[in-house]
Design a protein around this motif. Structure first.
Motif, mmCIF file in Angstrom:
data_model
loop_
_atom_site.group_PDB
_atom_site.id
_atom_site.type_symbol
_atom_site.label_atom_id
_atom_site.label_comp_id
_atom_site.label_asym_id
_atom_site.label_seq_id
_atom_site.Cartn_x
_atom_site.Cartn_y
_atom_site.Cartn_z
ATOM 1 N N ARG A 205 0.756 0.199 -3.425
ATOM 2 C CA ARG A 205 0.229 0.387 -2.073
ATOM 3 C C ARG A 205 0.461 1.801 -1.552
ATOM 4 N N GLN A 299 2.887 -8.117 7.268
ATOM 5 C CA GLN A 299 1.785 -8.504 6.401
ATOM 6 C C GLN A 299 1.372 -7.360 5.465
ATOM 7 N N ASP A 300 0.807 -7.765 4.321
ATOM 8 C CA ASP A 300 0.269 -6.812 3.337
ATOM 9 C C ASP A 300 1.292 -5.732 2.999
#
Length: 323
Positions: A205, A299-300
């Motif tokens: 990410r 989140q994520d």
């Protein structure tokens, strides 16, 4: 490459035979409590830059922030280290949590004194991973010195059994031998872009520009032009002592500060440990002994959630620390 909105200022403090490197952001207003950021294993203080920049848009934008490089990481080295070699940190052949606690105890006192505060005046702590574990322990050992605590995936370790002790000591001795023989040496990279690719492989990410910026702080070129990770290989030596979950919980019970436990949606414990060895549910059960805590999920995000979602984390910090 990523451009820092609020560049850090470097400072060095003598702490227990180490020359501790600190990064500071924001105005150092005399009398005001600092917010101290504690990085994780094989990380560095500069790792907080993305969160610091995100905090600029919150009510914490004028807060004085301080992040140390733990002993044996980043630019913190023993007073006996050879400064000409970026990977030489001194003569330590292993590191212990007791030393991190003692270092933090003195660091808080020195940081407070620099702000014209009493050495034991309470501060706010944010710790990630290993830094979160240290912060949790410290907050139970010195409860009067912590106003609020944020623990970012500082889960602790699986519970141990006394029968594991002989094997653990043997593994520790073997690891010390491996360190002497160079078996634990950290990988080097041809250039800073190789370091950035390594960071992105560990955390998919992480944007390329962020990875390249972080690589300049996470590693440095040696005399041969190879880029070396700024971490002592001795950190890879397993602890000689077993992790005693029962002792840890007794310490957690004594935490008086409000605690915000932040997790990522990616289940790090499920990735690290075999099924049934240690789970998120067991960690939540342990947290029940902490008198005043709450859990939030980002989140994520994965374990490096302060890299993955710095804005979301900044909002959580603003809500919690400004109460």
């Amino acid at each position: 490459m990523y451009q820092a909105r609020i560049p850090s200022r470097s400072e060095y403090l003598p702490i227990r035979s180490y020359r501790y490197h600190l990064r500071r952001w924001g105005p150092a207003t005399p009398g005001e409590a600092p917010l101290i950021l504690l990085h994780g294993w094989m990380d560095v203080a500069a790792s907080w830059q993305f969160v610091v920049d995100a905090l600029a848009d919150t009510a914490l934008g004028q807060r004085h922030l301080v992040a140390p490089d733990w002993r044996g990481f980043g630019l913190t080295r023993s007073c006996h280290a050879n400064d000409e070699h970026p990977s030489h940190y001194g003569d330590a052949d292993h590191y212990t949590f007791a030393d991190y606690l003692a270092d933090l105890d003195l660091l808080i006192a020195r940081i407070n004194e620099g702000l014209n505060r009493a050495p034991d005046a309470p501060v706010d702590l944010v710790g990630h991973s290993m830094g979160g574990n240290v912060a949790m322990l410290y907050s139970g050992i010195r409860p009067q010195r912590v106003r609020r605590l944020v623990n970012l995936e500082g889960f602790g370790m699986p519970a141990s059994r006394p029968s594991q002790a002989p094997g653990r000591y043997a593994k520790w001795l073997d690891a010390l031998q491996g360190l002497r023989q160079g078996e634990l040496a950290l990988k080097t990279y041809a250039d800073v872009h190789g370091v950035a690719r390594r960071l992105m492989k560990t955390n998919p990410r992480l944007p390329a520009g962020h990875a390249l910026w972080l690589a300049h702080h996470w590693a440095a070129p040696n005399a041969q032009g190879q880029w070396e990770i700024l971490g002592d290989p001795a950190h890879k030596v397993i602890s000689a002592q077993l992790y005693r979950a029962d002792e840890t919980l007794e310490i957690w019970k004594r935490i008086t500060a409000p605690v915000l436990a932040v997790e990522a949606t990616d289940d790090s414990l499920a990735q690290w440990f075999k099924q049934g060895e240690y789970s998120l549910a067991e960690y939540h059960e342990r947290l029940r002994v902490v008198p005043n805590h709450r859990i939030e999920v980002i989140q994520d995000a994965g374990h490096m959630l302060h890299h993955d979602q710095p804005q979301a984390l900044a909002r959580l910090l603003e809500t919690f620390l400004c109460q």
